[in-house]
Design a protein around this motif. Structure first.
Motif, PDB file in Angstrom:
ATOM      1  N   LYS A 337       8.832   5.208   7.791  1.00 28.69           N
ATOM      2  CA  LYS A 337       9.444   4.039   7.142  1.00 28.69           C
ATOM      3  C   LYS A 337      10.498   3.347   8.002  1.00 28.69           C
ATOM      4  O   LYS A 337      11.005   2.289   7.628  1.00 28.69           O
ATOM      5  CB  LYS A 337      10.055   4.436   5.808  1.00 28.69           C
ATOM      6  N   PHE A 383      -3.344   1.418   5.407  1.00 27.97           N
ATOM      7  CA  PHE A 383      -2.088   1.722   6.086  1.00 27.97           C
ATOM      8  C   PHE A 383      -2.158   1.527   7.602  1.00 27.97           C
ATOM      9  O   PHE A 383      -1.132   1.378   8.256  1.00 27.97           O
ATOM     10  CB  PHE A 383      -1.641   3.151   5.757  1.00 27.97           C
ATOM     11  N   GLY A 392       4.729  -5.548   5.554  1.00 25.19           N
ATOM     12  CA  GLY A 392       5.833  -4.595   5.464  1.00 25.19           C
ATOM     13  C   GLY A 392       7.021  -5.013   6.295  1.00 25.19           C
ATOM     14  O   GLY A 392       8.174  -4.900   5.860  1.00 25.19           O
ATOM     15  N   ILE A 410       5.633  -0.248  -0.925  1.00 31.09           N
ATOM     16  CA  ILE A 410       4.378   0.510  -0.965  1.00 31.09           C
ATOM     17  C   ILE A 410       3.858   0.611  -2.395  1.00 31.09           C
ATOM     18  O   ILE A 410       2.668   0.404  -2.658  1.00 31.09           O
ATOM     19  CB  ILE A 410       4.584   1.917  -0.362  1.00 31.09           C
ATOM     20  N   TYR A 413       2.324  -2.707  -3.555  1.00 33.53           N
ATOM     21  CA  TYR A 413       1.329  -3.358  -2.706  1.00 33.53           C
ATOM     22  C   TYR A 413      -0.010  -3.445  -3.435  1.00 33.53           C
ATOM     23  O   TYR A 413      -0.472  -2.486  -4.052  1.00 33.53           O
ATOM     24  CB  TYR A 413       1.164  -2.591  -1.389  1.00 33.53           C
TER      25      TYR A 413
END
Length: 448
Positions: A337, A383, A392, A410, A413
């Protein structure tokens, strides 16, 4: 040539611009690493050069901050800043004096400085007969192993005395010029080659992303209208959630907002449905594990291999790592992250964990899909896609240098969910295509 260099030294000593020093020992036969062509000689580096280290002046970072940025300020590995004045204005050879680069060689150790510039005390300043000699010596120093001349282990150092003792193979002046021209020509070809390789790698990356995007839009494999629709799949997931909440295996979470029309990027195939990731997976769940159990510990850096990802892990007792770390179990997905790891698509499926459980640093998000209805390999298509990464990046939170992807990004999404049978076909197709792409990539020379 050596006589001309010696004459230049004597003139500088006479004019008080250079200190007199005792002669260096002759190169012994034992020191000669190979035989030389006719006209070449072995010499000490100090005999072929004029050291100008005494003219260097280091400036602290605080001192440089208040100076106007005009002239290059050199350190051990090249230009590190700019300042408002200069010490040198003729081309000279700079050689890193200290630092790990003397062994790792991530950047050139020797390089020519030009224009008007300043040098600190982490780079030797070397002059000689002319620029041709300096260029040749630069090539030579960058080509040989310097470790026999280094002192210190934690902080390697090439001091002036050791530098002067380096054994150098000196060709006639005309050969020097030919060698430099040849190396310049070859370097130019290498630069062109590297550009071509990077272009090929860019095309391969574009192809990979095209495969992932097609997979997520239902364009990679045919649909089968007889298969149970994703709508029914979603109802089963909701029923499974309620069952787990009732059994106190998971906690009840807040309801996610309905998907708005402006969130839908494209039309879905028959049998698919739009969902939020939080509808089909748990984000950052916690595990209840026996303290004495040996489990996998995964560092933040994940090793990528294809779109499914691979990771490295070690084994520790749960009691040692359960607090302050991210929890996960077999077949969970870990997503880095923190920038720049997220931008580099650092995500992986946690597999082959000791006793099926593990923990990692807090800089990981964990996604645990309801495995009977959602394949982790299908989610990895998302991803690893540029679309997911780019969206992101736009949501980064935190201060510069410490920005992170939030759990909310996340969880909220939006992704197209296909029937479970089609998920299997998509994953199989992606794996097959990926093998072909990897084979293509392995057949080109990779640029560093």
């Amino acid at each position: 040539m050596l006589n001309k260099i010696q004459s230049k030294k004597e003139e500088l000593i006479k004019n008080g611009k250079l200190k007199s020093s005792k002669p260096l020992p002759k190169v012994t036969v034992e020191e000669e690493p190979f035989s030389l062509p006719k006209g070449w000689i072995w010499a000490r580096f100090g005999d072929a050069t004029i050291n100008r280290d005494g003219e260097r002046i280091p400036l602290s970072k605080k001192e440089r901050e208040i100076k106007e940025k005009i002239y290059d300020y050199y350190g051990a590995s090249g230009i590190i800043d700019k300042v408002d004045s200069f010490l040198f204005e003729t081309p000279l050879l700079l050689i890193g004096e200290d630092g790990a680069n003397l062994i790792s060689r991530s950047t050139p150790i020797a390089f020519i400085a030009t224009g008007k510039y300043w040098v600190n005390n982490h780079a030797h300043v070397v002059d000689s007969y002319d620029l041709t000699v300096l260029k040749y010596l630069s090539l030579y120093i960058n080509a040989i192993n310097l470790e026999p001349y280094l002192t210190g282990s934690a902080q390697p150092k090439l001091n002036q005395a050791k530098l002067n003792m380096i054994v150098v193979a000196l060709p006639p002046y005309s050969i020097m010029k030919e060698l430099i021209d040849k190396v310049d020509s070859l370097n130019s070809l290498c630069d062109q080659w590297e550009l071509e390789v990077r272009s090929q790698q860019k095309h391969i990356e574009t192809l990979r992303n095209k495969v992932l995007n097609d997979a997520l839009q239902g364009l990679l494999v045919p649909q089968n209208n007889e298969e149970e629709s994703a709508n029914v799949l979603l109802k089963k997931i909701k029923a499974k959630k309620e069952q787990l909440i009732k059994a106190k295996v998971i906690k009840k979470s807040k309801s996610l907002p309905p998907i708005e029309e402006n969130e839908i990027p494209h039309k879905l195939p028959s049998g698919w449905i739009w969902v939020r990731i939080g509808d089909i997976a748990q984000i950052n769940p916690r595990n209840a594990i026996d303290d004495d159990l040996e489990v996998g510990f995964v560092p933040m850096t994940l090793i990528e291999d294809g779109y499914s990802g691979k990771h490295t892990s070690e084994t520790r007792k749960w009691s040692e790592i359960k607090k302050g770390f991210t929890h996960f179990q077999e077949n969970d997905i870990a997503i880095a992250k923190i920038t720049p790891c997220f931008e580099n698509k650092k995500s992986a499926i946690m597999k082959d964990l000791a006793n099926g459980y593990g923990a990692g640093t807090t800089e990981l998000h964990i996604v645990r899909p309801f495995h009977d209805y959602v394949l982790v390999d299908y989610l990895m298509c998302l991803f690893k896609s540029n679309t997911f990464i780019e969206k992101g990046v736009q949501t980064y939170t935190g201060t510069a240098g410490q920005q992170r992807i939030s759990k909310d990004f996340i969880e909220n999404y939006v992704i197209g969910l296909p029937p479970i049978e089609e998920q299997h076909r998509i994953v199989e197709k992606v794996n097959t295509v990926w093998e072909t792409i990897n084979e293509i990539e392995n057949n080109i020379v990779k640029a560093k």
